[in-house]
Design a protein around this motif. Structure first.
Motif, PDB file in Angstrom:
ATOM      1  N   PRO A   1       2.249   9.453   5.528  1.00  0.00           N
ATOM      2  CA  PRO A   1       1.260  10.487   5.228  1.00  0.00           C
ATOM      3  C   PRO A   1       0.194  10.584   6.311  1.00  0.00           C
ATOM      4  O   PRO A   1      -0.087   9.608   7.009  1.00  0.00           O
ATOM      5  N   ILE A   2      -0.369  11.746   6.394  1.00  0.00           N
ATOM      6  CA  ILE A   2      -1.370  12.033   7.417  1.00  0.00           C
ATOM      7  C   ILE A   2      -2.605  11.147   7.245  1.00  0.00           C
ATOM      8  O   ILE A   2      -3.187  10.706   8.219  1.00  0.00           O
ATOM      9  N   ASP A   3      -2.972  10.846   6.016  1.00  0.00           N
ATOM     10  CA  ASP A   3      -4.175  10.048   5.761  1.00  0.00           C
ATOM     11  C   ASP A   3      -3.873   8.549   5.648  1.00  0.00           C
ATOM     12  O   ASP A   3      -4.611   7.806   5.018  1.00  0.00           O
ATOM     13  N   LEU A   4      -2.820   8.085   6.279  1.00  0.00           N
ATOM     14  CA  LEU A   4      -2.383   6.701   6.140  1.00  0.00           C
ATOM     15  C   LEU A   4      -3.453   5.696   6.566  1.00  0.00           C
ATOM     16  O   LEU A   4      -3.725   4.737   5.851  1.00  0.00           O
ATOM     17  N   ALA A   5      -4.058   5.899   7.694  1.00  0.00           N
ATOM     18  CA  ALA A   5      -5.028   4.922   8.206  1.00  0.00           C
ATOM     19  C   ALA A   5      -6.277   4.836   7.332  1.00  0.00           C
ATOM     20  O   ALA A   5      -6.874   3.768   7.196  1.00  0.00           O
ATOM     21  N   ASP A   6      -6.675   5.939   6.717  1.00  0.00           N
ATOM     22  CA  ASP A   6      -7.893   5.967   5.916  1.00  0.00           C
ATOM     23  C   ASP A   6      -7.626   5.841   4.426  1.00  0.00           C
ATOM     24  O   ASP A   6      -8.544   5.643   3.651  1.00  0.00           O
ATOM     25  N   GLY A   7      -6.382   5.990   4.023  1.00  0.00           N
ATOM     26  CA  GLY A   7      -6.050   6.033   2.612  1.00  0.00           C
ATOM     27  C   GLY A   7      -5.809   4.668   1.992  1.00  0.00           C
ATOM     28  O   GLY A   7      -5.875   3.629   2.660  1.00  0.00           O
ATOM     29  N   PRO A   8      -5.484   4.680   0.714  1.00  0.00           N
ATOM     30  CA  PRO A   8      -5.304   3.429  -0.024  1.00  0.00           C
ATOM     31  C   PRO A   8      -3.887   2.857   0.038  1.00  0.00           C
ATOM     32  O   PRO A   8      -3.629   1.819  -0.563  1.00  0.00           O
ATOM     33  N   LEU A   9      -2.971   3.492   0.750  1.00  0.00           N
ATOM     34  CA  LEU A   9      -1.572   3.077   0.700  1.00  0.00           C
ATOM     35  C   LEU A   9      -1.351   1.679   1.276  1.00  0.00           C
ATOM     36  O   LEU A   9      -0.753   0.815   0.622  1.00  0.00           O
ATOM     37  N   LEU A  10      -1.794   1.423   2.483  1.00  0.00           N
ATOM     38  CA  LEU A  10      -1.553   0.114   3.105  1.00  0.00           C
ATOM     39  C   LEU A  10      -2.243  -1.025   2.350  1.00  0.00           C
ATOM     40  O   LEU A  10      -1.603  -2.052   2.082  1.00  0.00           O
ATOM     41  N   PRO A  11      -3.514  -0.887   1.971  1.00  0.00           N
ATOM     42  CA  PRO A  11      -4.115  -1.954   1.155  1.00  0.00           C
ATOM     43  C   PRO A  11      -3.410  -2.115  -0.198  1.00  0.00           C
ATOM     44  O   PRO A  11      -3.307  -3.224  -0.712  1.00  0.00           O
ATOM     45  N   GLY A  12      -2.907  -1.032  -0.736  1.00  0.00           N
ATOM     46  CA  GLY A  12      -2.173  -1.110  -2.001  1.00  0.00           C
ATOM     47  C   GLY A  12      -0.881  -1.891  -1.864  1.00  0.00           C
ATOM     48  O   GLY A  12      -0.493  -2.642  -2.767  1.00  0.00           O
ATOM     49  N   ILE A  13      -0.216  -1.738  -0.726  1.00  0.00           N
ATOM     50  CA  ILE A  13       1.003  -2.501  -0.467  1.00  0.00           C
ATOM     51  C   ILE A  13       0.677  -3.986  -0.379  1.00  0.00           C
ATOM     52  O   ILE A  13       1.393  -4.832  -0.936  1.00  0.00           O
ATOM     53  N   VAL A  14      -0.415  -4.326   0.293  1.00  0.00           N
ATOM     54  CA  VAL A  14      -0.810  -5.733   0.404  1.00  0.00           C
ATOM     55  C   VAL A  14      -1.149  -6.292  -0.977  1.00  0.00           C
ATOM     56  O   VAL A  14      -0.748  -7.411  -1.320  1.00  0.00           O
ATOM     57  N   ASP A  15      -1.855  -5.509  -1.804  1.00  0.00           N
ATOM     58  CA  ASP A  15      -2.147  -5.945  -3.178  1.00  0.00           C
ATOM     59  C   ASP A  15      -0.854  -6.217  -3.935  1.00  0.00           C
ATOM     60  O   ASP A  15      -0.718  -7.236  -4.618  1.00  0.00           O
ATOM     61  N   PHE A  16       0.101  -5.302  -3.827  1.00  0.00           N
ATOM     62  CA  PHE A  16       1.402  -5.421  -4.485  1.00  0.00           C
ATOM     63  C   PHE A  16       2.129  -6.681  -4.015  1.00  0.00           C
ATOM     64  O   PHE A  16       2.676  -7.443  -4.818  1.00  0.00           O
TER      65      PHE A  16
END
Length: 108
Positions: free
Chosen positions: A43-58
């Motif tokens: 996604p375009i907002d990958l660097a600023d969005g919650p996706l990567l931290p969410g993966i680490v939480d998971f």
């Protein structure tokens, strides 16, 4: 974006990467591959969005539960990533729109 925003962004990224490095080796390898894949097609907002931290939480929850990384995501890392971003506009979508041409203009 001011210098303070850049500094704060770097601090957040370093803290995020410290969490990734604290994961077991198999989780770390899979996260790195997911990150590469998502930065290419994500996604375009990958660097600023919650996706990567969410993966680490998971992943941290998976480690706490004693599960292997492939038990969590399956054998196909790309398919897992695609499912995560299926409803988000991606760089691939933007590229496809740019090569299709704008409506109302003649193609050359």
């Amino acid at each position: 974006m001011g210098i303070q925003d850049i500094i704060e962004g770097k601090k957040q990224w370093r803290a995020h990467m410290a969490r990734v490095k604290a994961l077991p080796p198999d989780y770390h390898i899979v996260y790195t591959e997911m990150q590469r894949y998502l930065f290419k097609v994500g996604p375009i907002d990958l660097a600023d969005g919650p996706l990567l931290p969410g993966i680490v939480d998971f992943f941290e929850e998976g480690v706490a539960g004693g599960k292997g990384v492939l038990e969590l995501i399956g054998n196909d890392v790309a398919a897992f990533c695609d499912d995560l971003v299926k409803d988000s506009p991606t760089y691939a979508d933007v590229y496809q729109e740019s090569i299709r041409g704008k409506p109302g203009t003649a193609e050359k």
